[in-house]
Design a protein around this motif. Structure first.
Motif, PDB file in Angstrom:
ATOM      1  N   GLU A 181       1.212  -1.133  -0.154  1.00  0.00           N
ATOM      2  CA  GLU A 181       0.506   0.441   0.209  1.00  0.00           C
ATOM      3  C   GLU A 181       0.823   1.251  -0.286  1.00  0.00           C
ATOM      4  N   PHE A 182       0.675   2.480  -0.561  1.00  0.00           N
ATOM      5  CA  PHE A 182       1.545   3.252  -0.851  1.00  0.00           C
ATOM      6  C   PHE A 182       0.599   4.369  -1.741  1.00  0.00           C
ATOM      7  N   ASP A 183       1.026   5.432  -2.390  1.00  0.00           N
ATOM      8  CA  ASP A 183       0.368   6.516  -2.859  1.00  0.00           C
ATOM      9  C   ASP A 183       1.137   6.993  -3.634  1.00  0.00           C
ATOM     10  N   LEU A 184       0.841   6.575  -4.934  1.00  0.00           N
ATOM     11  CA  LEU A 184       1.919   7.002  -5.806  1.00  0.00           C
ATOM     12  C   LEU A 184       1.208   7.817  -7.200  1.00  0.00           C
ATOM     13  N   LEU A 185       1.961   8.704  -7.827  1.00  0.00           N
ATOM     14  CA  LEU A 185       1.321   9.453  -8.328  1.00  0.00           C
ATOM     15  C   LEU A 185       2.743   9.376  -9.995  1.00  0.00           C
ATOM     16  N   LEU A 186       0.848   9.212 -11.139  1.00  0.00           N
ATOM     17  CA  LEU A 186       2.346   8.462 -11.768  1.00  0.00           C
ATOM     18  C   LEU A 186       1.824   9.473 -13.175  1.00  0.00           C
ATOM     19  N   GLN A 187       2.420   9.790 -14.286  1.00  0.00           N
ATOM     20  CA  GLN A 187       2.854   9.882 -15.472  1.00  0.00           C
ATOM     21  C   GLN A 187       3.510   8.958 -17.160  1.00  0.00           C
ATOM     22  N   GLY A 188       2.391   9.528 -17.740  1.00  0.00           N
ATOM     23  CA  GLY A 188       3.849   8.786 -18.766  1.00  0.00           C
ATOM     24  C   GLY A 188       3.596   6.944 -18.755  1.00  0.00           C
ATOM     25  N   ASP A 189       5.334   6.898 -18.371  1.00  0.00           N
ATOM     26  CA  ASP A 189       5.226   5.165 -18.844  1.00  0.00           C
ATOM     27  C   ASP A 189       6.183   4.719 -16.791  1.00  0.00           C
ATOM     28  N   PHE A 190       5.813   3.700 -16.638  1.00  0.00           N
ATOM     29  CA  PHE A 190       6.281   3.161 -14.968  1.00  0.00           C
ATOM     30  C   PHE A 190       6.219   1.553 -15.353  1.00  0.00           C
ATOM     31  N   TYR A 191       7.231   1.047 -14.295  1.00  0.00           N
ATOM     32  CA  TYR A 191       7.409   0.168 -14.988  1.00  0.00           C
ATOM     33  C   TYR A 191       7.739  -0.547 -13.433  1.00  0.00           C
ATOM     34  N   VAL A 192       6.778  -1.778 -12.923  1.00  0.00           N
ATOM     35  CA  VAL A 192       6.618  -2.797 -11.600  1.00  0.00           C
ATOM     36  C   VAL A 192       7.102  -3.315 -11.195  1.00  0.00           C
ATOM     37  N   TYR A 193       8.028  -3.848 -10.598  1.00  0.00           N
ATOM     38  CA  TYR A 193       8.950  -5.128 -10.329  1.00  0.00           C
ATOM     39  C   TYR A 193       8.799  -5.689  -9.340  1.00  0.00           C
ATOM     40  N   LEU A 194       8.116  -6.600  -9.461  1.00  0.00           N
ATOM     41  CA  LEU A 194       8.230  -7.166  -8.652  1.00  0.00           C
ATOM     42  C   LEU A 194       9.245  -8.516  -7.471  1.00  0.00           C
ATOM     43  N   MET A 195      10.239  -8.359  -6.719  1.00  0.00           N
ATOM     44  CA  MET A 195      11.294  -8.994  -6.080  1.00  0.00           C
ATOM     45  C   MET A 195      10.931 -10.095  -5.588  1.00  0.00           C
ATOM     46  N   ASN A 196      12.232 -11.154  -4.713  1.00  0.00           N
ATOM     47  CA  ASN A 196      12.475 -11.674  -3.559  1.00  0.00           C
ATOM     48  C   ASN A 196      13.171 -11.358  -2.991  1.00  0.00           C
ATOM     49  N   ALA A 197      13.785 -11.104  -1.536  1.00  0.00           N
ATOM     50  CA  ALA A 197      14.992 -10.800  -1.248  1.00  0.00           C
ATOM     51  C   ALA A 197      15.717 -11.574  -0.634  1.00  0.00           C
ATOM     52  N   GLY A 198      15.700 -12.916  -0.836  1.00  0.00           N
ATOM     53  CA  GLY A 198      16.429 -14.205  -1.053  1.00  0.00           C
ATOM     54  C   GLY A 198      16.784 -14.366   0.486  1.00  0.00           C
ATOM     55  N   GLY A 199      17.269 -15.295   0.938  1.00  0.00           N
ATOM     56  CA  GLY A 199      18.159 -15.365   1.998  1.00  0.00           C
ATOM     57  C   GLY A 199      20.022 -15.415   2.336  1.00  0.00           C
ATOM     58  N   THR A 200      20.146 -15.268   3.492  1.00  0.00           N
ATOM     59  CA  THR A 200      21.582 -14.947   3.887  1.00  0.00           C
ATOM     60  C   THR A 200      22.941 -14.954   2.735  1.00  0.00           C
ATOM     61  N   PHE A 201      22.122 -16.432   1.899  1.00  0.00           N
ATOM     62  CA  PHE A 201      24.028 -17.048   0.912  1.00  0.00           C
ATOM     63  C   PHE A 201      23.260 -16.375  -0.319  1.00  0.00           C
ATOM     64  N   SER A 202      21.757 -15.788  -0.638  1.00  0.00           N
ATOM     65  CA  SER A 202      21.158 -16.045  -2.200  1.00  0.00           C
ATOM     66  C   SER A 202      20.853 -14.385  -2.152  1.00  0.00           C
ATOM     67  N   GLY A 203      20.522 -13.736  -3.378  1.00  0.00           N
ATOM     68  CA  GLY A 203      20.977 -12.131  -3.511  1.00  0.00           C
ATOM     69  C   GLY A 203      19.557 -12.835  -4.289  1.00  0.00           C
ATOM     70  N   GLU A 204      18.864 -11.064  -4.065  1.00  0.00           N
ATOM     71  CA  GLU A 204      17.475 -11.015  -4.382  1.00  0.00           C
ATOM     72  C   GLU A 204      17.446 -11.281  -6.298  1.00  0.00           C
ATOM     73  N   ARG A 205      16.348 -12.039  -6.497  1.00  0.00           N
ATOM     74  CA  ARG A 205      15.696 -12.634  -7.634  1.00  0.00           C
ATOM     75  C   ARG A 205      14.547 -11.642  -8.196  1.00  0.00           C
ATOM     76  N   GLU A 206      14.167 -11.935  -9.550  1.00  0.00           N
ATOM     77  CA  GLU A 206      12.634 -11.008  -9.855  1.00  0.00           C
ATOM     78  C   GLU A 206      12.284 -12.446 -10.459  1.00  0.00           C
ATOM     79  N   ILE A 207      10.874 -11.347  -9.489  1.00  0.00           N
ATOM     80  CA  ILE A 207       9.145 -12.610  -9.476  1.00  0.00           C
ATOM     81  C   ILE A 207       8.682 -12.498 -10.935  1.00  0.00           C
TER      82      ILE A 207
END
Length: 471
Positions: A267-293
């Motif tokens: 939940e947030f309030d983002l005022l957008l105009q024109g083009d935008f991209y939404v990325y859902l990411m996974n934070a991973g664990g202690t020994f693994s980096g973030e990855r895109e979902i």
């Protein structure tokens, strides 16, 4: 002896070029040429990047060969549209090169796309002998997107899939698909919708409030069938150095497990105009980096609604290729949207903003270099000693307003099609993937032995633009 060396050199170049293209694209094999180049119509050409490198020209198009081809067959009547973002010596082509860099597997900004399509249409209408030549690196993904967009822009196809299928039928042996990115297909759909609406949709002015993003079904990305998701919103592809981060949720959220935990809602309030991209990411664990979902690109002009809009798994990049074990078929992102109100305009004016910019309430933002507006509609100076004066430079932002006469652009799909000769290749070697990432994704339902493709293109005639686009 020298003649023999020349024959061996020519044979080696032909071998490497066929291996690099995986024998799945239609090549031009006439008049002594062997080029990764295809006539999509009599006046629209798709090709791979012209190369000057001592090694690259073994498997890419040799710039000297491409120059000779275009100058001999089309004289001064060609214009090249370079979407690769890679400059070369434009002097080989009489500086008839338009730079329009596009991120691989991504569409450009929609307003910029309309302007480049207008330039292409006007070039073809200016003279019946004019041809448009489009290339990226392999002449597939970005090239296919721009040419398909031109067909949709001119009203030849009401569906993005029809436009892409036509490009594939001319450029490939149909074992691969040039354009498969859901975001690219969505933007091709935007072009169709924009034209169907009589150009009444403004891709720049429309603004929306993105109030929340609801994740439907929790991704199974760890041993407990859960994930640690966080959300990012940019004003362009995250891979572009010019894109700005507009919002990022807390990446230290507790692990959300399915099905015991509550639904994932940002939940947030983002005022957008024109083009935008939404990325859902996974934070991973202690020994693994973030990855895109999953991620997707959108334009507010086509989301100017009040309520919820759902984008399923097949409509989101990365997610569309995930197996059902990690992402269920019911997975998707639901946007909660409200149109901007007159009060938003008043706030912007009070703050001294001449043109509203995206902003969020309580969102963490970091800024990179502002999005570029330097796409040139006339050739920049080449990589060489020849200089082009400042008067020769024009930017997209300086281009004339759109003045389209699309009713005169009705296309005739019953025109003559190119003759395609597809022969089987007995080489059982594994396919060689392109390291630059510009190769189109292969349709898994058509995987099999590679086939060698070639084409015989008709000698270009002074046909009408409708015949040129669909012939």
């Amino acid at each position: 002896m020298f003649a023999k060396i020349g024959e061996l050199w020519g044979a080696s170049k032909s071998f490497f070029r066929k291996k690099k293209s995986n024998n799945k694209v239609v090549r031009f094999l006439q008049e002594g040429f062997d080029l990764d180049l295809t006539y999509i119509s009599t006046r629209i050409i798709a090709m791979a990047l012209p190369s000057e490198g001592t090694l690259e020209h073994l498997y890419r198009n040799d710039i000297a060969d491409v120059s000779r081809f275009l100058n001999e067959r089309h004289h001064a009547s060609f214009r090249i549209y370079n979407t690769s973002g890679i400059q070369y010596n434009y002097k080989w082509f009489n500086f008839q090169v338009v730079e329009f860099p596009i991120e691989d597997q991504c569409p450009p900004q929609f307003s910029a796309l309309l302007r480049i399509l207008t330039d292409m249409k006007n070039w073809l209408l200016a003279d019946p002998s004019h041809v448009a030549v489009v290339h990226c690196e392999d002449g597939l993904n970005r090239t296919g997107f721009l040419i398909s967009a031109l067909f949709a822009f001119c009203g030849d196809h009401d569906s993005p899939y029809e436009a892409v299928d036509f490009f594939d039928s001319q450029r490939t042996d149909l074992q691969m698909r040039a354009v498969t990115s859901p975001t690219q297909l969505r933007y091709l759909g935007y072009v169709c919708r924009w034209r169907a609406a009589g150009q009444s949709i403004d891709p720049v002015v429309a603004r929306i409030h993105l109030r929340a993003v609801h994740v439907r079904t929790i991704p199974h990305l760890d041993s407990a069938r859960g994930c640690r998701p966080f959300l990012r919103v940019f004003d362009g592809p995250a891979s572009s150095i010019s894109s700005r981060l507009l919002y990022s949720s807390d990446s230290t959220n507790p692990l959300a497990r399915h099905p015991a935990s509550a639904p994932i809602v940002f939940e947030f309030d983002l005022l957008l105009q024109g083009d935008f991209y939404v990325y859902l990411m996974n934070a991973g664990g202690t020994f693994s980096g973030e990855r895109e979902i999953a991620h997707g690109g959108f334009n507010t002009g086509f989301l100017n609604v009040s309520g919820s809009v759902f984008f399923g798994k097949s409509a989101l990049d990365t997610a569309c290729r995930a197996d059902s074990a990690s992402l269920e078929e019911s997975f998707g992102l639901e946007f909660h949207i409200e149109p901007a109100s007159p009060e938003d305009d008043a706030v912007d004016l009070a703050l001294g903003h001449e043109s509203p910019r995206p902003r969020s309430a309580g969102a963490h933002s970091t800024h990179k270099t502002p999005p570029h507006s330097h796409t040139t509609l006339t050739p920049p100076h080449p990589m060489g000693s020849t200089q082009v004066g400042a008067a020769d430079h024009t930017t997209i932002a300086q281009a004339a307003p759109l003045a389209l006469d699309l009713e005169s652009m009705v296309l005739d799909m019953d025109g003559t099609t190119l003759t395609r000769e597809i022969s089987k290749d007995d080489d059982d070697d594994d396919d060689d993937d392109d390291d630059d990432g510009d190769d189109a994704d292969t349709d898994k339902t058509h995987m099999g032995k590679s086939t060698a493709t070639s084409s015989t293109a008709p000698t270009p005639t002074t046909s009408s633009i409708s015949t040129a686009l669909s012939a």
